[in-house]
Design an enzyme around this catalytic site. Structure first.
Site, PDB file in Angstrom:
ATOM      1  N   VAL A  70       0.868  -1.179   0.000  1.00 33.74           N
ATOM      2  CA  VAL A  70       0.000   0.000   0.000  1.00 33.74           C
ATOM      3  C   VAL A  70       0.904   1.228   0.000  1.00 33.74           C
ATOM      4  O   VAL A  70       2.097   1.124   0.285  1.00 33.74           O
ATOM      5  CB  VAL A  70      -0.968   0.041   1.215  1.00 33.74           C
ATOM      6  CG1 VAL A  70      -1.984  -1.085   1.144  1.00 33.74           C
ATOM      7  CG2 VAL A  70      -0.219   0.021   2.531  1.00 33.74           C
ATOM      8  N   SER A  71       0.331   2.380  -0.301  1.00 35.41           N
ATOM      9  CA  SER A  71       1.141   3.593  -0.440  1.00 35.41           C
ATOM     10  C   SER A  71       1.378   4.351   0.857  1.00 35.41           C
ATOM     11  O   SER A  71       2.411   4.980   1.018  1.00 35.41           O
ATOM     12  CB  SER A  71       0.496   4.550  -1.446  1.00 35.41           C
ATOM     13  OG  SER A  71       0.563   4.004  -2.733  1.00 35.41           O
ATOM     14  N   THR A  72       0.408   4.328   1.777  1.00 36.27           N
ATOM     15  CA  THR A  72       0.536   5.158   2.975  1.00 36.27           C
ATOM     16  C   THR A  72       0.197   4.371   4.244  1.00 36.27           C
ATOM     17  O   THR A  72      -0.476   3.346   4.193  1.00 36.27           O
ATOM     18  CB  THR A  72      -0.424   6.374   2.919  1.00 36.27           C
ATOM     19  OG1 THR A  72      -1.770   5.895   2.926  1.00 36.27           O
ATOM     20  CG2 THR A  72      -0.179   7.221   1.681  1.00 36.27           C
TER      21      THR A  72
END
Length: 195
Positions: A70-72
């Protein structure tokens, strides 16, 4: 066919061998590096692989790698669910697996988890890679990675190709990050010019 000679750095990146280990193996007479005219050591791929038992009958058991990203940090719950779905998929098929999960942008090419996965593939430790969606592996250049895996005989399994709302939002965040990066480079260059 003559194979490439490796630098100390390449031996570390591809095979996980430190400089000290290589020098110890050399002292023990297990490997003999070639030397450049400047005296810099270069190692034959065949020698390193023979040393590690990668040629002929390998003692390394091939495994399935489940890759989740995931990115964050805000998306940690989604990451846990993603891992759970991948593990369930692998267990249903009776695969031995290792999970690589990370929180990093899909446009970042220097992700630790991705680098670990690529090095495992290069060392011949992986039978297949399983991802939930193509963009979990890479936002851009997914086909390059597929071709890379194919070149090493690694199967790439994608559970579903569609995007959900979470992935669409993450893609928008990645696009904003790209535009911000380009703008910073452009305006940074302009700021350095003398008038």
């Amino acid at each position: 066919m003559k194979r490439k000679l490796l630098t100390l750095k390449e031996c570390r990146e591809i095979y996980g061998l430190s400089r000290g280990s290589l020098l110890n193996y050399e002292k023990q007479g297990l490997i003999t590096p070639a030397r450049t005219p400047g005296g810099v050591r270069r190692y034959k791929v065949e020698d390193i692989e023979r040393l590690l038992g990668l040629l002929g009958e390998s003692s390394i058991r091939l495994k399935t790698v489940l890759y989740a990203r995931v990115s964050t940090r805000k998306q940690e719950a989604y990451l846990k669910n993603q891992v759970k779905r991948l593990e369930e998929f692998a267990r249903e098929r009776g695969w031995d697996y290792e999970v690589i999960q990370e929180i990093a942008s899909g446009v970042n090419e220097n992700r630790r988890g991705l680098q670990k996965l690529l090095n495992m593939v290069k060392r011949g430790e992986v039978e297949r890679v399983v991802v939930e969606c193509p963009d979990r592996l890479a936002r851009f250049g997914f086909e390059y990675l597929r071709n890379f895996f194919d070149a090493f005989g690694v199967e790439l399994v994608v559970l579903n190709g569609g995007e959900n709302e979470e992935q669409a939002r993450e893609l928008a965040e990645d696009l904003v990050a790209i535009v911000t990066s380009f703008a910073a480079k452009i305006y940074g260059k302009r700021g350095g010019k003398k008038k």
